[in-house]
Design a protein around this motif. Structure first.
Motif, short mmCIF file in Angstrom:
data_model
loop_
_atom_site.label_atom_id
_atom_site.label_comp_id
_atom_site.label_asym_id
_atom_site.label_seq_id
_atom_site.Cartn_x
_atom_site.Cartn_y
_atom_site.Cartn_z
N VAL A 1 24.81 -19.84 30.92
CA VAL A 1 23.88 -18.48 31.61
C VAL A 1 22.38 -18.48 30.59
O VAL A 1 21.90 -17.87 31.01
N ALA A 2 23.17 -18.49 29.39
CA ALA A 2 21.62 -18.10 28.41
C ALA A 2 21.06 -19.94 28.96
O ALA A 2 19.27 -19.54 28.49
N ALA A 3 21.11 -21.05 29.29
CA ALA A 3 20.50 -22.20 29.44
C ALA A 3 20.41 -22.01 30.88
O ALA A 3 18.77 -22.07 30.82
N LEU A 4 20.70 -21.56 31.73
CA LEU A 4 19.84 -21.18 32.63
C LEU A 4 18.72 -20.32 33.14
O LEU A 4 17.06 -20.30 33.51
N LEU A 5 18.85 -19.41 31.84
CA LEU A 5 17.40 -18.26 32.17
C LEU A 5 16.35 -18.95 31.51
O LEU A 5 15.23 -19.34 31.72
N THR A 6 16.90 -20.48 29.95
CA THR A 6 15.65 -20.68 29.99
C THR A 6 14.53 -21.60 31.12
O THR A 6 13.80 -21.61 30.91
N LEU A 7 15.54 -21.86 31.96
CA LEU A 7 15.40 -22.77 33.28
C LEU A 7 14.69 -21.85 33.73
O LEU A 7 13.61 -22.43 34.51
N ALA A 8 14.90 -20.80 34.23
CA ALA A 8 14.33 -19.71 35.11
C ALA A 8 13.07 -19.71 34.23
O ALA A 8 12.21 -18.80 35.11
N ALA A 9 12.72 -19.44 33.33
CA ALA A 9 11.35 -18.92 32.73
C ALA A 9 10.55 -20.15 33.18
O ALA A 9 9.28 -19.82 33.00
#
Length: 201
Positions: free
Chosen positions: A73-81
């Motif tokens: 999830v943390a990696a996904l949120l980085t991608l979502a930025a």
């Protein structure tokens, strides 16, 4: 009232009945359909679309219940930025209850919200072929998945396909199509992209 003597009235009644019976009805809303609105994260700035298959990437099912991977999830949120994210979840059972459980688990993990992912762009399906079809319809710039079948299907149609859970490119056991990038996890993928200075996708 003798309708037989009032042909005009009979005709009007028949027209109204036909209209009521045959009028187009609004289609049922799909479980989750791609939204035309901007995502909560980067879509408003014209960011490239990235679709992510969630099973085996963001979550797993244990006894039918979704369990979310916090690191993913943390990696996904980085991608979502920097990217407009679409999430595609293949359910273990085609049920409203499991769909609701998945959405609740993702929401509780902080996947949805300002600066994150758009809940309206979280899609569900019941089969592997269904998730491949959804991702092709989305026409993303990149797709991340754990299925070699889906990756092979999408490779000719999506500019960048990443097979997660596989050995890195050139690994001894990697059987991904030549045009498909391989990476062990979403965390490793996002870290590698950041190291290359490509902004995550």
């Amino acid at each position: 009232l003798n309708l037989a003597n009032r042909p005009a009235l009979v005709a009007i009644v028949l027209v109204l009945l036909c209209w009521l019976l045959l009028r187009p009805r609004p289609p049922r809303t799909a479980r989750r359909t791609p939204s035309a609105g901007a995502s909560a994260g980067a879509a408003a700035s014209g960011a490239r679309a990235v679709s992510v298959s969630t099973p085996g990437v963001l979550l797993s099912f244990r006894g039918g219940a979704p369990v979310v991977d916090d690191a993913a999830v943390a990696a996904l949120l980085t991608l979502a930025a920097t990217c407009d994210i679409y999430l595609v979840t293949q359910l273990e059972s085609d049920s409203d209850a499991q769909e609701e459980a998945v959405m609740a688990a993702l929401s509780a993990a902080g996947v949805f919200g300002p600066g994150a992912c758009d809940r309206r762009k979280a899609l569900v399906c019941a089969t592997e072929d269904g998730r491949a079809a959804i991702c092709r319809q989305l026409s993303p710039a990149a797709h991340l998945d754990t299925s070699r079948k889906v990756a092979s299907y999408l490779a000719p149609h999506v500019p960048s396909v990443v097979l997660l859970g596989a050995d890195p490119p050139g690994g001894a056991s990697s059987s991904a199509p030549p045009s498909v990038e391989s990476c062990r996890s979403l965390v490793d993928y996002v870290a590698a992209r950041a190291a290359r200075g490509t902004g995550g996708a």
